[in-house]
Design a protein around this motif. Sequence first.
Motif, PDB file in Angstrom:
ATOM      1  N   HIS A 285      73.334  -5.700  12.042  1.00 18.12           N
ATOM      2  CA  HIS A 285      72.863  -6.299  11.432  1.00 18.12           C
ATOM      3  C   HIS A 285      72.660  -7.532  11.431  1.00 18.12           C
TER       4      HIS A 285
ATOM      5  N   ARG B 251      76.148  -3.650  -0.202  1.00 17.19           N
ATOM      6  CA  ARG B 251      75.779  -3.782  -1.291  1.00 17.19           C
ATOM      7  C   ARG B 251      74.763  -5.022  -0.666  1.00 17.19           C
TER       8      ARG B 251
ATOM      9  N   SER C 283      81.180  -8.028   2.070  1.00 22.96           N
ATOM     10  CA  SER C 283      81.802  -6.608   1.445  1.00 22.96           C
ATOM     11  C   SER C 283      83.593  -7.023   1.795  1.00 22.96           C
TER      12      SER C 283
ATOM     13  N   GLY D 100      72.882  -8.002   0.095  1.00 26.14           N
ATOM     14  CA  GLY D 100      73.063  -9.548  -0.761  1.00 26.14           C
ATOM     15  C   GLY D 100      74.094 -10.205  -1.036  1.00 26.14           C
TER      16      GLY D 100
ATOM     17  N   THR E 191      85.179  -1.683   6.418  1.00 27.08           N
ATOM     18  CA  THR E 191      85.432   0.062   6.087  1.00 27.08           C
ATOM     19  C   THR E 191      84.401   0.526   6.991  1.00 27.08           C
TER      20      THR E 191
ATOM     21  N   VAL F 165      76.524  -0.502  12.786  1.00 28.15           N
ATOM     22  CA  VAL F 165      74.835  -0.763  12.504  1.00 28.15           C
ATOM     23  C   VAL F 165      75.173  -2.608  12.704  1.00 28.15           C
TER      24      VAL F 165
HETATM   25  C1  LIG Z   1      83.586   4.488   3.514  1.00 27.49           C
HETATM   26  C2  LIG Z   1      82.614   3.415   4.452  1.00 27.49           C
HETATM   27  C3  LIG Z   1      82.831   3.465   5.445  1.00 27.49           C
HETATM   28  C4  LIG Z   1      81.596   3.117   6.897  1.00 27.49           C
HETATM   29  N1  LIG Z   1      81.038   3.146   7.422  1.00 27.49           N
HETATM   30  C5  LIG Z   1      80.482   2.331   8.134  1.00 27.49           C
HETATM   31  C6  LIG Z   1      79.765   2.675   9.622  1.00 27.49           C
HETATM   32  O1  LIG Z   1      80.458   3.445  10.072  1.00 27.49           O
HETATM   33  N2  LIG Z   1      79.275   1.522  10.053  1.00 27.49           N
HETATM   34  C7  LIG Z   1      78.460   1.255   9.278  1.00 27.49           C
HETATM   35  O2  LIG Z   1      78.017  -0.167  10.291  1.00 27.49           O
HETATM   36  N3  LIG Z   1      79.002   0.256   8.433  1.00 27.49           N
HETATM   37  C8  LIG Z   1      79.959   1.571   7.807  1.00 27.49           C
HETATM   38  N4  LIG Z   1      79.983   0.993   6.465  1.00 27.49           N
HETATM   39  C9  LIG Z   1      79.867  -0.129   6.070  1.00 27.49           C
HETATM   40  C10 LIG Z   1      79.864  -1.223   6.187  1.00 27.49           C
HETATM   41  O3  LIG Z   1      81.470  -1.448   5.622  1.00 27.49           O
HETATM   42  C11 LIG Z   1      79.003  -2.502   5.512  1.00 27.49           C
HETATM   43  O4  LIG Z   1      77.708  -2.862   6.507  1.00 27.49           O
HETATM   44  C12 LIG Z   1      79.975  -4.148   5.631  1.00 27.49           C
HETATM   45  O5  LIG Z   1      79.276  -4.655   5.191  1.00 27.49           O
HETATM   46  C13 LIG Z   1      79.339  -4.553   7.581  1.00 27.49           C
HETATM   47  O6  LIG Z   1      80.506  -6.327   7.430  1.00 27.49           O
HETATM   48  P1  LIG Z   1      79.822  -6.927   7.284  1.00 27.49           P
HETATM   49  O7  LIG Z   1      80.934  -7.502   7.391  1.00 27.49           O
HETATM   50  O8  LIG Z   1      79.182  -6.855   9.079  1.00 27.49           O
HETATM   51  O9  LIG Z   1      78.952  -7.651   6.155  1.00 27.49           O
HETATM   52  P2  LIG Z   1      79.318  -8.122   5.318  1.00 27.49           P
HETATM   53  O10 LIG Z   1      80.193  -9.426   5.344  1.00 27.49           O
HETATM   54  O11 LIG Z   1      80.548  -7.550   4.507  1.00 27.49           O
HETATM   55  O12 LIG Z   1      77.925  -8.976   3.884  1.00 27.49           O
HETATM   56  C14 LIG Z   1      77.432 -10.463   5.179  1.00 27.49           C
HETATM   57  C15 LIG Z   1      75.993  -9.839   4.232  1.00 27.49           C
HETATM   58  O13 LIG Z   1      75.620  -8.625   5.427  1.00 27.49           O
HETATM   59  C16 LIG Z   1      74.249  -7.329   4.507  1.00 27.49           C
HETATM   60  N5  LIG Z   1      75.347  -6.295   4.591  1.00 27.49           N
HETATM   61  C17 LIG Z   1      76.084  -5.879   5.305  1.00 27.49           C
HETATM   62  N6  LIG Z   1      75.884  -4.537   5.517  1.00 27.49           N
HETATM   63  C18 LIG Z   1      74.659  -4.110   6.238  1.00 27.49           C
HETATM   64  C19 LIG Z   1      73.797  -3.412   6.963  1.00 27.49           C
HETATM   65  N7  LIG Z   1      74.454  -2.608   7.403  1.00 27.49           N
HETATM   66  N8  LIG Z   1      72.351  -3.738   6.812  1.00 27.49           N
HETATM   67  C20 LIG Z   1      72.186  -5.286   6.440  1.00 27.49           C
HETATM   68  N9  LIG Z   1      72.446  -6.402   6.088  1.00 27.49           N
HETATM   69  C21 LIG Z   1      73.587  -5.709   5.689  1.00 27.49           C
HETATM   70  C22 LIG Z   1      75.308  -7.750   3.259  1.00 27.49           C
HETATM   71  O14 LIG Z   1      74.744  -7.601   2.023  1.00 27.49           O
HETATM   72  C23 LIG Z   1      75.746  -9.265   3.043  1.00 27.49           C
HETATM   73  O15 LIG Z   1      74.696 -10.519   2.075  1.00 27.49           O
HETATM   74  C24 LIG Z   1      80.933   1.998   5.389  1.00 27.49           C
HETATM   75  C25 LIG Z   1      81.055   1.380   4.703  1.00 27.49           C
HETATM   76  C26 LIG Z   1      82.052   2.054   3.778  1.00 27.49           C
HETATM   77  C27 LIG Z   1      82.194   1.742   2.351  1.00 27.49           C
END
Ligand SMILES: Cc1cc2nc3c(=O)[nH]c(=O)nc-3n(C[C@H](O)[C@H](O)[C@H](O)COP(=O)(O)OP(=O)(O)OC[C@H]3O[C@@H](n4cnc5c(N)ncnc54)[C@H](O)[C@@H]3O)c2cc1C
Length: 311
Positions: free
Chosen positions: A107, A305, A310, A307, A87, A105
Amino acid sequence: MTVQTVEVPAYRAFPVQVARLRRLSPSFLRVTFTGAELDTFGSNGPDQRIKIVLPLPGSGLAGFPTGPDWYGAWRALPPERQMPIRTYTVRAARPELREVDVDFVLHGATGPASAWAESASPGDEVVLIGPNARFDGPTGGYEWHPPAEASCLLVAGDETAVPAICAIVETLPAGRRARVLLEIPTAGDRLDLATPDGVEVTWLPRSAGGRAAAPRGSLLTAAVVDALRELADHLSPSPVPTLEDVDVDQGILWEVPGGASLPARSSGVYAWLAGEAAVVKDLRRHLVQDVGVDRRSVAFMGYWREGRGSD
Ligand SMILES: Cc1cc2nc3c(=O)[nH]c(=O)nc-3n(C[C@H](O)[C@H](O)[C@H](O)COP(=O)(O)OP(=O)(O)OC[C@H]3O[C@@H](n4cnc5c(N)ncnc54)[C@H](O)[C@@H]3O)c2cc1C
């Protein structure tokens, strides 16, 4: 004769490619997507959320079901063929140019979305699941609903909420009183943001000036506590309810006014809070139980969340 009507979905899949990339700061990357069908991309509130379908290593997006029941068809795929879906927020939409901006972001390579963004190049393909401008009705997918009568706005979040909060600030009319608090990874992550008169923005870098990084959420929580003290005149504490516990490791913390159970309240402070779920949960307890802020005036949203992926 039977007349067949084609149902227009509120949300639909938009196949897109990366048009360009702009590194906004050490932690933020703006990805501008383009796609032939983005002229029908709808966008409603400033915190409009979308889903991004990411390619699988090897097979990319081959086999992604883009029809009206794309979700059912995606769920029916074997797990190893399900593309990751995450998302994000629409930072800006320009349907007339067939463009959508999303600020990621960075990360690290710990999740598929961040890993994809770290290595994205022009031409790379994803699918956006977003609001359909052809749908005749409210598509929803945003939570910014400040009542016109609210005397003050409190908007706070971490880096994942920065895109939504920047877009929110840009919609505020001059003279609207608002306190905006943004916790970010480093001092270099402060972004240019035009602030109308009456809006006070504070960036809270966890790392700055060589000092040890502050724990995640600690600066935001302290700043929200201070802001509520300053806004005491606008608060009319309501009877303190017993909050149902939300297990942020199992479920999603998402409590927003406007639903049947929480009709929006009109005056006083209206607050919009988003970020790491455990941090938002603490803020919820503080606002509702310690200060007595009416829950009908606050949107609490766990955006991610620590750790936990999503998926
Ligand atoms: C309504 C909504 C709007 C959002 N808008 C944005 C946006 O515009 N830009 C944006 O960057 N994110 C946004 N997010 C957050 C984004 O969905 C999450 O950060 C997501 O987990 C990123 O997915 P990933 O595949 O990188 O990591 P995941 O596979 O989800 O997570 C892998 C690991 O990374 C960690 N992780 C996830 N996000 C972060 C972080 N930001 N910093 C440090 N560790 C992290 C988790 O805890 C997990 O351990 C939004 C979320 C929601 C619900």
